[in-house]
Motif scaffolding. Structure first.
Motif, short mmCIF file in Angstrom:
data_model
loop_
_atom_site.label_atom_id
_atom_site.label_comp_id
_atom_site.label_asym_id
_atom_site.label_seq_id
_atom_site.Cartn_x
_atom_site.Cartn_y
_atom_site.Cartn_z
N SER A 792 0.85 -1.19 0.00
CA SER A 792 0.00 0.00 0.00
C SER A 792 0.88 1.24 0.00
N ASN A 793 0.24 2.38 -0.28
CA ASN A 793 0.91 3.69 -0.27
C ASN A 793 2.15 3.71 -1.17
N LEU A 794 2.00 3.19 -2.39
CA LEU A 794 3.11 3.17 -3.33
C LEU A 794 3.37 4.56 -3.88
N GLU A 795 4.63 4.95 -3.96
CA GLU A 795 4.98 6.22 -4.56
C GLU A 795 4.78 6.19 -6.07
N ILE A 796 5.16 5.09 -6.68
CA ILE A 796 4.89 4.87 -8.11
C ILE A 796 3.70 3.92 -8.19
N PRO A 797 2.58 4.36 -8.76
CA PRO A 797 1.37 3.55 -8.68
C PRO A 797 1.40 2.33 -9.60
N VAL A 798 0.52 1.40 -9.30
CA VAL A 798 0.28 0.24 -10.15
C VAL A 798 -0.64 0.68 -11.29
N MET A 799 -0.33 0.23 -12.51
CA MET A 799 -1.14 0.59 -13.67
C MET A 799 -2.06 -0.56 -14.02
N VAL A 800 -3.35 -0.25 -14.18
CA VAL A 800 -4.36 -1.25 -14.50
C VAL A 800 -5.18 -0.76 -15.67
N THR A 801 -5.33 -1.58 -16.69
CA THR A 801 -6.18 -1.26 -17.84
C THR A 801 -7.12 -2.42 -18.08
N LEU A 802 -8.43 -2.12 -18.19
CA LEU A 802 -9.46 -3.16 -18.35
C LEU A 802 -10.37 -2.78 -19.51
N ARG A 803 -10.74 -3.78 -20.31
CA ARG A 803 -11.66 -3.55 -21.43
C ARG A 803 -13.09 -3.57 -20.94
N HIS A 804 -13.90 -2.66 -21.48
CA HIS A 804 -15.30 -2.58 -21.06
C HIS A 804 -16.09 -3.78 -21.60
N LEU A 805 -17.03 -4.21 -20.81
CA LEU A 805 -17.94 -5.26 -21.28
C LEU A 805 -18.99 -4.68 -22.21
N GLN A 806 -19.40 -3.45 -21.99
CA GLN A 806 -20.27 -2.75 -22.93
C GLN A 806 -19.69 -1.37 -23.17
N ASN A 807 -19.79 -0.91 -24.39
CA ASN A 807 -19.16 0.35 -24.76
C ASN A 807 -19.67 1.50 -23.90
N LYS A 808 -18.75 2.38 -23.54
CA LYS A 808 -19.08 3.54 -22.72
C LYS A 808 -19.45 4.71 -23.63
N GLU A 809 -20.53 5.37 -23.31
CA GLU A 809 -20.91 6.58 -24.04
C GLU A 809 -20.16 7.77 -23.46
#
Length: 1203
Positions: A792-809
C-alpha cells in the motif's frame, strides 16, 4: 569406562537398599486430612525424595472451612533454604503462588465449604509458571535469570509453612490452613491444563497420595465418601515369589505362570495390558528368605523360593472409583496361587497400586529394526492372549564387562517408578576423520550400532558443521530401565568412540550433554475423514496403533512419533491408503477432518459430488468452500492438487453464489497461490474464466512485472502471459492488464526466502455483486499480490487497464475501484480509495492505484438499474405491449374518424389527438432498434428526435385532457373559451415541436445511439437522448409536471363525482363496479400509470418496473377497451354501419339533439346549468363510461361544437 565403573557399585547398592527397605503402605484415595488445629501438620516422608527438576506439575484439592486472613496449603523448601522454593498460600481474597522465593498474587477468592482443585506447573525450558484453579488458567512468564532446576532433597509440609532453625524444622503459626485437603500429587513434567484434567484421577510419579509418602501424627486421614474419582488405568508394583523344585527349571515358563495367575484371579472387568518382571538380587532375596520357603519332607526334593519384582499395568472397564478399585485389587492379589505344583505368592507389604494417566509403550516403531533384549518375551498361549511381558535380570560373568554385559546390568537398575520407555535429548560435539562421503549417514550408522546393542533407538538426528560436528538427537531406551543409570550408560557408550576401515569418530567426555525428556502422550483424537470416523486412543511416543477400516477388510494405522523440535509426542498422519471411501453426500463431506494426507482425497470427493449435483444450493456450496479453505490451509499443495482446486472454484463461479461467499472464494485462490509448490520461476493455472499466474522473481534482477490477459477463447479459457518489466500501456486488444513498478521489491521478505507474486483473473463479472453500489461492473476483474505482505501507499502507482464489457458513451461515468473485503459486514464490496481514472474511452479504462488487490471498472447505471435478465423480460413485454396497443389505437382512430357522430364533442377530439400521438410513439418505439442497426448517424438522430416529439405530444395531450375535464366538471358557470379546440391543438402539437427544435438547435448530439444489454454477452442499439441534462430537462421535468397536474385533476374529479352521487341518491345504485370503471378509465386516459416509474426504487423496484411496462405498453389497448368497446354509442355505430341482418340497428334521435346543442355554442365553449341529458365519447362523460348503454339526466354537461 573408568567413570562408569566408579559409580556402578554405588548405584547397585542404593537400588538394593531401596528395594529391600521399601514398604507398600496403603492408598489415601477417597480420604482427606482435616486441619482444625494449629498443631496439625503433614510432612513429606523422609523416604520420599524430590529430585532436581527442570519442570513439574503439582495438584492439590482443598476446601477452606474457617476464614483466616492468611493460610498456607503447602510449603516446599530446599535444604537449609529460608525462602519458599515452591508453595501455595492465600490472603485477603487472593491466591499466592511461590516459586524460587518469589511470590505472585492471583486475584481469586476461594469461598468457604467448597472444594477447589489448584495446580501449579512450571518448565525451565519455556520459562512459564502457571496457576490453574478449577480449570481457570493464570500464566506467569519468568525472566531469563530464574533458576533452571528446582532444589532437590527438600522438605515439604501441608497445611502450614515451615523454616529451618539450627538445622531442625520449625513450623510457623498464624498461617495455618483450616479446612480439608486431599489428593496432593507431584509429577516430573509440566502438564497442560487439558492434560491435568485428564490426570485428575491419576497418581503422581514423584509424590503420590499414599501413606508411605507422608508422615503425620496428630491428624490422621479421614474418609470422604463424597469425594469420588474414577479411573480405568492402574499400575501394580509388587514382589512375588515362585516356589520351584530344584530339579525343575521354570525359567522359560515364568512369564506364562504370572499371566495365568493374573488372568485367573482378576475379574472379567480387569484386563492385563502389560507385565514387567525383574529378577531380584541375592541381597534382596536374603532379606526375604524364609517367607515362602517350604521345608523339605522325607522323599521330597528341596524347594526354594525365587523372587521377582513385578510391575503390572491393568485396565478396569468401566472406569471405577480409585479407592474402591485399589482395595479390590489388593484383596485379589493377597492369596497364594498354585500352578502345576508351583506356588506363586505376593509379599503383601510390597503391593502398591497406583492410578496412572497412560500405559507404557510396549512396542517400538515396526518400521525400524532394533536389537531386542534377550529377556524380551511375548506369550502366544491361547488362554493368556498376547499380553506383553518384559523380564530383566542381573546376570554377570567373571569376564571383563563387555558391551552386552553393561546393557544387561544396567537394565536391572529399576526403581518402582521407572517402568516404561525413557527418552533423552543428547547434544554432543564429535570429531570425525577418514574417508567421509556422507557425514550424516556415517554418524547415524555409528549411533544405531552403538546404542542399538543396549536396546536403545536413535531418532531425529541433526548434524551441523565440519570437521567438528555438532550433533543432536533423541534416544529411546526400552523398558525397563533406570533413568540415571541409563543416562550414564549413554555417556559411556558414546565416549568410547568408533573406528572402522574408513572413518574414526572420537567424542570427548566433556562434550556430551544428556537431559531426560518426558514427551507425554498423543491424546485421544477423533477424526472424520473420507474413509469414515476413526477414534485414535491415547498412545505413548514412538508407538503405532492399528484399527480396521470402516469399509473394507484392511487396516488403518497411525504412528505416535517423537517430535524432533519440541521433544513432545505428536500424532503422525494416519495411513488409510488401504481403506475404501465412505463419503456419499455433502453431509458426509461436512463431517470430514481435513489433513495434509487426505486433502487430495477431499478435493476428489468434492469434484465427484459437484459432478453428481450440478446445481448445489447455498448451504452445500458453503460446505464445499469451507473444505476447500481447509485444504488450502493444511494440505500439501502440489501443482496437480492446485489445478484441481482451480477447476472446482471455476465451476463454483458459474453457479449463482451468495454475497457471503465471494470473500471465501477470493481467500481460497489467494492462499492457494501462496502455498502452491512448483519448480522453476513461474507457474500458471487456467480454467473457464479463471486464471492464476504465480511468479517467484529474482530479487537481484527485479525491474517490475506485467500481467496481461490477451483474449478469452471460445470455451471461456483466458490466454495469459507476463513480462519481467514495468510498462504503463497494454497491447492492443488486451482484455485485462496490470503492471507492477520496481518499487514493489521493498515489500519482499528480508529473511532470505524468495518472494512470490501472484496475478489472478476472474472472467465472471456477476460474481462480484455489491448490493450497495448504484453502478454496475463493466469489466472483468484482475488482481495482484505479494505473499505475506500488504502492499500500500506506493509512490509509483500500479497501472491497471481493463476492457469494457459494454461500450461507454461520452456521457457515461466510469470509476476505478477495488474489492474491499471489509465492506457490507465483511461480505465485501467496491471501494475507490487509492485508485484514480487515468484515461477512459468507449472500450477501455486505465487506472492508477497505490496498492495491490482485486481491481475492476464500474459504470453508472442509474438510468437502467436493473439486471440483464429483468431487462430482457421487460424488453419483450414492452415490444409485445406496444404492438398490441398500436393495433387497437388504429382501430380506435378508424372508428372515431369514420363515424362523424362520434367526434362531434371536444372530448372526442382530444381523444383522437391523444391516440395519434400515442400511436406514433409506439410505432417508432417498435422500429427504433431496427433503424439503429443501420449505424447511420442521420437516421438515428431523426428517429430519436421524432420519438422524443411523439413522447412529449402524448403527455401534453394527456395533460390537456385533464384541463378539459377540470373545466367541464369544476368551472361549469360562466366559462367561455374561444377557439377552444384550436388552441388545444396548437399547444398539444406545437409545444413538443418547440422543445425538440430547441434541442436540435442547441446540441444536435444530444440525440444519438445508446447501448442496452438485454441479453448476456449481447448489446442492443437504441436511438434516444444521450445527454443527461437534456434528458432530465426535456423529459423528466415535463413528465413530472404533467403527472402532478393530472393527479390533482384526478383527485378533484373523484371528489366532484362523490358530491354528485350524494346529491342524487338514485345514481348510487350503480355501486362499486361503476366507481371502479370510473377510476380505471381516468387512470389510463390521464396516464397516471407512468407514476410507477418515479416510485420504482428499493426492494420493490423490479416488480414495479414489470407493472409499469405492462400497463403503459398496453395503454392504447385500454383506451380502446374503455372508449370503444365499453361505450354504448360506439357499439351502436358499429351495429348501424358495419352489421347486417338482425344485428343491424337503425339511427335514433339522441344524435340530432346533441347536434342542436352544439350549434348553440357558436364556435366557443360555454357551460350552462348541468341539466342536459347527453351522450359523449370522452372519458369526461363519466356516467357513460361507467354505465354504457344507459342514458342519464343532468349528471355531466356535454360540450359540443358545430363545425
Amino acid at each position: 569406562m573408568h567413570s562408569f565403573n566408579k559409580y556402578l557399585p554405588v548405584t547397585i547398592y542404593i537400588w538394593i537398599l531401596g528395594s529391600s527397605l521399601s514398604c507398600a503402605g496403603s492408598s489415601l484415595w477417597g480420604k482427606k486430612t482435616t486441619f482444625t488445629t494449629q498443631s496439625c501438620v503433614w510432612q513429606l516422608s523422609k523416604s520420599t525424595v524430590i529430585p532436581a527438576l527442570e519442570e513439574l506439575s503439582v495438584c492439590v484439592n482443598l476446601m477452606r472451612k474457617i476464614s483466616t486472613s492468611e493460610w498456607t496449603a503447602f510449603d516446599y523448601k530446599g535444604p537449609g533454604q529460608h525462602h519458599t522454593e515452591l508453595g501455595l498460600a492465600g490472603n485477603m481474597g487472593n491466591v499466592i503462588a511461590s516459586l524460587f522465593g518469589e511470590e505472585w498474587k492471583v486475584p481469586y477468592n476461594m469461598a468457604l465449604n467448597k472444594w477447589y482443585t489448584v495446580c501449579l506447573t512450571w518448565s525451565s525450558h519455556i520459562r512459564l509458571f502457571q496457576v490453574i484453579i478449577n480449570k481457570e488458567v493464570f500464566e506467569i512468564l519468568l525472566n531469563e535469570t530464574s533458576p533452571r532446576f528446582l532444589a532437590a532433597n527438600g522438605t515439604l509440609s501441608l497445611g502450614v509453612s515451615h523454616n529451618f532453625v539450627g538445622g531442625s524444622i520449625d513450623f510457623e503459626t498464624g498461617k495455618n490452613f483450616l479446612g480439608d485437603l486431599s489428593l496432593f500429587r507431584m509429577w516430573r513434567v509440566q502438564w497442560s491444563p487439558q492434560q491435568l484434567d485428564e490426570c485428575r484421577c491419576a497418581d503422581g510419579n514423584i509424590v503420590t497420595w499414599r501413606e508411605e509418602d507422608w508422615d503425620y501424627q496428630k491428624c490422621p486421614p479421614k474418609q470422604e465418601d463424597n469425594f469420588v474419582c474414577a479411573s480405568s488405568k492402574y499400575k501394580i508394583e509388587m514382589t512375588i515369589s515362585i516356589n520351584e523344585n530344584i530339579n525343575y527349571n521354570l525359567k522359560n515358563e515364568i512369564q506364562e505362570i504370572v499371566l495365568t495367575w493374573l488372568n485367573d484371579i482378576f475379574l472379567p472387568e480387569i484386563s492385563v495390558h502389560s507385565v514387567f518382571l525383574s529378577d531380584l538380587s541375592r541381597q534382596t532375596k536374603a532379606g526375604l528368605a524364609g517367607q515362602n520357603e517350604k521345608k523339605q519332607g522325607i522323599g521330597e526334593p528341596l524347594v526354594k523360593p525365587q523372587w521377582f519384582d513385578c510391575v503390572v499395568f491393568v485396565r478396569v472397564t468401566p472406569e471405577a472409583d480409585v479407592s474402591k478399585t485399589v482395595s479390590m485389587i489388593e484383596k485379589l492379589l493377597n492369596p497364594s496361587y498354585t500352578y502345576n505344583n508351583t506356588v506363586l505368592k505376593t509379599n503383601p507389604a510390597s503391593i502398591k497400586i497406583l492410578s496412572v494417566a497412560v500405559f507404557p509403550n510396549v512396542t517400538s516403531n515396526p518400521a525400524l529394526t532394533t536389537v531386542a533384549s534377550s529377556f524380551s518375551y511375548t506369550t502366544k498361549r491361547p488362554d493368556i492372549g498376547s499380553t506383553n511381558i518384559t523380564t530383566s535380570g542381573t546376570h554377570t560373568t567373571s569376564q571383563t564387562l563387555a558391551m552386552d554385559d553393561i546393557c544387561s546390568i544396567t537394565s536391572g537398575f529399576i526403581s518402582n517408578r521407572d517402568f516404561g520407555d525413557i527418552f533423552y535429548r543428547v547434544n554432543l560435539n564429535l570429531t570425525m576423520s577418514g574417508s567421509i562421503a556422507d557425514p550424516q549417514h556415517a554418524i547415524q550408522q555409528w549411533l544405531q550400532q552403538t546404542l542399538g546393542k543396549c536396546n536403545m533407538d536413535v531418532w531425529n538426528i541433526v548434524v551441523k558443521g565440519a570437521p567438528k560436528y555438532l550433533t543432536t538427537f533423541q534416544v529411546q531406551a526400552m523398558a525397563p530401565v533406570n533413568v540415571t543409570a541409563t543416562e550414564r550408560l549413554i555417556v559411556e557408550l558414546l565416549t568410547r568412540g568408533y573406528t572402522n576401515a574408513t572413518i574414526n569418530i572420537t567424542v570427548p567426555f566433556g562434550e556430551v550433554n544428556i537431559s531426560h525428556i518426558d514427551p507425554g502422550i498423543c491424546p485421544e483424537e477423533t477424526m472424520l475423514t473420507v474413509y469414515g470416523k476413526y477414534v485414535w486412543p491415547e498412545m505413548t511416543a514412538q508407538s503405532e496403533y492399528s484399527m480396521r477400516c470402516m469399509r473394507g477388510n484392511e487396516s488403518a494405522t497411525r504412528f505416535c512419533k517423537l517430535n524432533g523440535a519440541t521433544d513432545k509426542a505428536v500424532w503422525d498422519h494416519p495411513d488409510m491408503t488401504k481403506c475404501v471411501r465412505t463419503v456419499s453426500d455433502f453431509t458426509d463431506l461436512e463431517n470430514i477432518t481435513v489433513t495434509a494426507d487426505n486433502s487430495a482425497d477431499v478435493v476428489d470427493m468434492i469434484e465427484d459430488l459437484l459432478n453428481e449435483q450440478t446445481a448445489p444450493n447455498e448451504a452445500q456450496l458453503d460446505i464445499v468452500l469451507e473444505k476447500l479453505s481447509e485444504v488450502t490451509e493444511v494440505g500439501t499443495l502440489t501443482t496437480d492438487l492446485s489445478s484441481d482446486i482451480t477447476k472446482i472454484v471455476s465451476d463454483i463461479c458459474y453457479i449463482t453464489a451468495s454475497p457471503t461467499q465471494i470473500n471465501k472464494i477470493l481467500s481460497i485462490t489467494d492462499l492457494m497461490g501462496d502455498r502452491t509448490v512448483f519448480e522453476g520461476d513461474a507457474h500458471n493455472m487456467t480454467e473457464r474464466s479463471l486464471a492464476l499466474q504465480l511468479i517467484n522473481p529474482d530479487t537481484s534482477q527485479f525491474h517490475g512485472l506485467t500481467f496481461e490477459v490477451s483474449s478469452i477463447l471460445n470455451d471461456s479459457t483466458p490466454e495469459i502471459f507476463y513480462d519481467k518489466n514495468f510498462t504503463e500501456h497494454p497491447n492492443t486488444g488486451t482484455v485485462a492488464f496490470i503492471s507492477l513498478p520496481r518499487i514493489i521489491d521493498s515489500f519482499f521478505p528480508n529473511n532470505g526466502t524468495r518472494p512470490r507474486i501472484q496475478f489472478h483473473f476472474y472472467g465472471i463479472e456477476h460474481l462480484f455483486e455489491d448490493p450497495t453500489a448504484n453502478m454496475m461492473l463493466n469489466s472483468y476483474v484482475v488482481s495482484a499480490s505479494v505473499t505475506n505482505a500488504t502492499v500500500s501507499n506506493l509512490e509509483i502507482p500500479v497501472m491497471v487497464t481493463l476492457r469494457h464489457l459494454q461500450n461507454k458513451e461520452d456521457s457515461d461515468t466510469v470509476k476505478c475501484v477495488y474489492w474491499d473485503f471489509s465492506k457490507n459486514n465483511e461480505n465485501g464490496g467496491w471501494n475507490d480509495t487509492g485508485c484514480k481514472t487515468v484515461k477512459s474511452n468507449a472500450t477501455y479504462t486505465s487506472c492508477s492505484c497505490d496498492h495491490l488487490t482485486h481491481f475492476g471498472i464500474l459504470l453508472d447505471i442509474s438510468k437502467t438499474p436493473i439486471s440483464e435478465k429483468d431487462e430482457r423480460i421487460l424488453t419483450i413485454i414492452s415490444n409485445l405491449g406496444s404492438g398490441i396497443s398500436s393495433i387497437f389505437l388504429g382501430v380506435t382512430l378508424l372508428t372515431y374518424l369514420a363515424f362523424e357522430k362520434l367526434r362531434r364533442d371536444y372530448p372526442s377530439k382530444i381523444l383522437i389527438n391523444l391516440s395519434v400521438a400515442l400511436l406514433g410513439f409506439n410505432m417508432l418505439f417498435l422500429v427504433n432498434s431496427w433503424l439503429a442497426s443501420f449505424n447511420s448517424y442521420a437516421i438515428c438522430i431523426t428517429v430519436a428526435a421524432f420519438l422524443h416529439y411523439f413522447f412529449l405530444a402524448t403527455f401534453i395531450w394527456m395533460g390537456l385532457g385533464a384541463i378539459n375535464m377540470y373545466l367541464a366538471l369544476v368551472k361549469v358557470f360562466n366559462s367561455y373559451v374561444p377557439s377552444y379546440i384550436l388552441k388545444f391543438c396548437a399547444l398539444g402539437w406545437g409545444l413538443p415541436l418547440l422543445v425538440v427544435s430547441l434541442v436540435l438547435a442547441i446540441d444536435i448530439n444530444s440525440y444519438g445511439m445508446g447501448i442496452s444489454r438485454a441479453h448476456p454477452q449481447e448489446s442492443t442499439a437504441f436511438c434516444w437522448i444521450k445527454n443527461d441534462v437534456t434528458f432530465y430537462v426535456t423529459v423528466v421535468s415535463i413528465v413530472a409536471l404533467v403527472m402532478v397536474s393530472n393527479i390533482c385533476v384526478f383527485g378533484v374529479v373523484l371528489v366532484q363525482i362523490r358530491k354528485m352521487r350524494v346529491n342524487k341518491p338514485s345514481s348510487s345504485r350503480k355501486g362499486f363496479l361503476h366507481d371502479l370503471r370510473v377510476v380505471a378509465s381516468l387512470t389510463f386516459l390521464l396516464g397516471l400509470t407512468w407514476i410507477l416509474a418515479f416510485v420504482a426504487w428499493g426492494p420493490a423496484k423490479s416488480p414495479l418496473l414489470y407493472l409499469f411496462s405492462l400497463l403503459n405498453s398496453l395503454q392504447g389497448f385500454f383506451i380502446f377497451l374503455f372508449y370503444c368497446l365499453m361505450k354504448d354509442n360506439v357499439r351502436k355505430q358499429w351495429r348501424i354501419h358495419l352489421c347486417c341482418g338482425r344485428f343491424r340497428q337503425t339511427e335514433y334521435s339522441d344524435w340530432s339533439r346533441s347536434a342542436t346543442l352544439g350549434a348553440k355554442a357558436k364556435g366557443g365553449l360555454k357551460v350552462s346549468s348541468p341539466s342536459l341529458n347527453s351522450e359523449t365519447t370522452s372519458e369526461r362523460k363519466i356516467s357513460d363510461i361507467s354505465n354504457p348503454g344507459t342514458s342519464h339526466d343532468g349528471v355531466f354537461p356535454t360540450h359540443v361544437r358545430k363545425q
